[in-house]
Design an enzyme around this catalytic site. Sequence first.
Site, short mmCIF file in Angstrom:
data_model
loop_
_atom_site.label_atom_id
_atom_site.label_comp_id
_atom_site.label_asym_id
_atom_site.label_seq_id
_atom_site.Cartn_x
_atom_site.Cartn_y
_atom_site.Cartn_z
N ARG A 76 -9.53 5.03 7.39
CA ARG A 76 -8.62 3.89 7.47
C ARG A 76 -9.32 2.54 7.61
O ARG A 76 -9.14 1.65 6.80
CB ARG A 76 -7.65 4.07 8.66
CG ARG A 76 -6.75 5.26 8.61
CD ARG A 76 -5.65 5.10 7.56
NE ARG A 76 -4.72 4.05 7.92
CZ ARG A 76 -3.68 4.20 8.73
NH1 ARG A 76 -3.46 5.36 9.32
NH2 ARG A 76 -2.85 3.20 8.97
N HIS A 122 -2.30 7.62 -0.50
CA HIS A 122 -2.34 6.94 0.80
C HIS A 122 -0.97 7.01 1.49
O HIS A 122 -0.20 6.04 1.45
CB HIS A 122 -2.76 5.48 0.59
CG HIS A 122 -3.28 4.81 1.82
ND1 HIS A 122 -4.53 5.05 2.34
CD2 HIS A 122 -2.71 3.90 2.66
CE1 HIS A 122 -4.73 4.30 3.41
NE2 HIS A 122 -3.63 3.60 3.63
N TYR A 166 9.41 -8.34 -6.34
CA TYR A 166 9.43 -9.60 -7.07
C TYR A 166 8.07 -9.95 -7.68
O TYR A 166 8.01 -10.63 -8.71
CB TYR A 166 9.85 -10.75 -6.15
CG TYR A 166 11.24 -10.59 -5.59
CD1 TYR A 166 12.35 -10.49 -6.43
CD2 TYR A 166 11.45 -10.54 -4.22
CE1 TYR A 166 13.63 -10.35 -5.92
CE2 TYR A 166 12.72 -10.39 -3.69
CZ TYR A 166 13.81 -10.30 -4.55
OH TYR A 166 15.06 -10.14 -4.04
#
Length: 678
Positions: A76, A122, A166
Amino acid sequence: MDPNMEENNNDQMEQQEQPEIIQTLREISMDERRAGVEHASDLLDTGHSRSVERRTVENVMEDSYLRYSMSVIIDRALPDVRDGLKPVHRRILYSMNEKGLRSNAKTRKSANVVGEVMGKYHPHGDSSIYDAMVRLAQPWAMRYPLITGQGNFGSMDGDPPAAMRYTEAKMARLADETLADIDKDTVSFRENYDNTTTEPTVLPAKLPNLLLNGQLGIAVGMATNIPPHNLTELIDAEVHMIDNPDATLDDILQFIKGPDFPTGGVIYGKESIRSAYETGRGGIVTRGIASIEENSKGKQQIIISEIPYALNKETLILKIADLVRDKKIMGISDLRDETARGTVKIVIDLKKDAFPKKILNQLYKLTPLQTSFHFNMMALIDGIQPRVLGLQEIISEHIKHRQVVVRRRTEYELGKAQDRAHILEGLKIALDHIDEVIKTIRSANSTDEAQEKLMKNFKLSVIQAKAILAMQLRALTGLERQKVEDELTELRKLISELEAILADEKRILKIIKQEFADIRKQYGDERRTKVIPGELGKMSDEDLIPEEQVAVTLTSANYIKRSPIGDYKKQNRGGKGRRGMATREEDIIQHVVNASTHDYLLFFTNKGRVFRIKTYEVPAVGLNAKGVALINLLQLQPEETVSSVINISKNTDAVNLFMCTKKGVVKKTAFEQYKNVR
């Protein structure tokens, strides 16, 4: 089998599948765990006996926490020194590459990429993936962005990006270089989290991304904070290390001057930088860029054009506003943000009686306009071992990685060339004995029989026999025969070249250097962050000012300025001249002094007093500006004016200073008596 033996065998199998560091921690935790375990044998209702393990809460928590911490450290929070990427960044770029979202493709919705990454590689939430993806596209966060974003990807003021539905994105050109040759078996792959596909353990990474864009991460019990650097300097340093494997840190620092932040600014302290590069830990002082200017109305302004790395611009503005409101900084009349199109511009208007330099020093002292960047160059070695690394180690590890990549790529290309040459050799045999081949095929009752006969009669391999059976009739033409022979000749040359490369490590290093040179030519740019050798607080202002020749101009109304001597261009015959200074009505230029920025200026007034300042303390403005009032620099009394200005160079050989009054009174004074003018 004894249950205890079976348990031990299972443990050993698990250990073989774990990375080495996890095995070590597991062994430690197992030993400590067993110290607090009580075994008992109980008979079950079925009549079978088994071992019951009693564990304390401390043992369970310790073992679980070790597993959790190693998962965070390796999977991580910490980057791999080879490609400089955290797992989430690696997975984002790999997913985009697999979807064809390279730099020459059209952008696609960010949600599409995030979904692909989360579904396959992930499984840690879409928001964390999108945040990591956004950072890779922000030019103020990344020195060399790896993603090209379209839409609202946030701002330097801390504004959040638009929702992933968007925005659109694709890989940047440098990201293409990071994944170049990944399809040529250059890196190892492993199973993904649910064993449905595979993912790379590391990317080929032509560039040292760990230093190029830096990294920031917080793991369990450790963290990393690596600043970004300049691409041109990094490549020059790596080439030097390839040519000189025993190069010292000082040799490398001839090329790498220090961090190169995307937001520019200034770094102070060559020794601090060296110490941080040597040990992997340390701190350096950084400052934004601010200048004192005069607007069209003649008012003084402080213009902040660059801010320290990772500083929220809105936070800086609010901090300045709070200091003005609390009257900790006096003399500011207005504060506004005129930043536009990625160019920072914070304008601070000053009051008429303010001292600009004093206010600027207060801004450096009381606001984040001056801050510290703390190095902690921790990364994973071979993807499993976290370690604090010095500059030389990071560069050396990347060169080793590139050697492995180039070797594996060469071996892959050699294998492909040999396979193709093997087929072409079979086709050539067939074309040389085409009548017998046709007769053999026609006499066979099935494809398998034809294949067996071809292999037996012409001593062909299975692959060659299948290629002959798949050969089209047009291959019998003379032109096609010639193509086969020409291709085979070229392949044999290529095979010989590839084998020579694999046999000589120097040739592999030469290829790496050539790739570096190509990337430097394509993507190299100028440094944005200036490096000042002296330590801030341990050096004089003179150490911060470059030495250059300037012209100091003073008017009869006591307005002064300095301009670079180069602004006064040489005029040829018939030249019209150029404006050298703007003046008010009834004001004239009275004194012009040619001096160095490191020279002293002596100001003699009509009151019989003398002041001494450094030339660089005179504000630098353009030719068309009238300058600043001299009262901002000297404590002049009412109706006191300057009657003479003399510059004193550190190399001057003058011995005496001669003075004469209007009424003819003269005197001679030794220059030494003016060295300590207060």
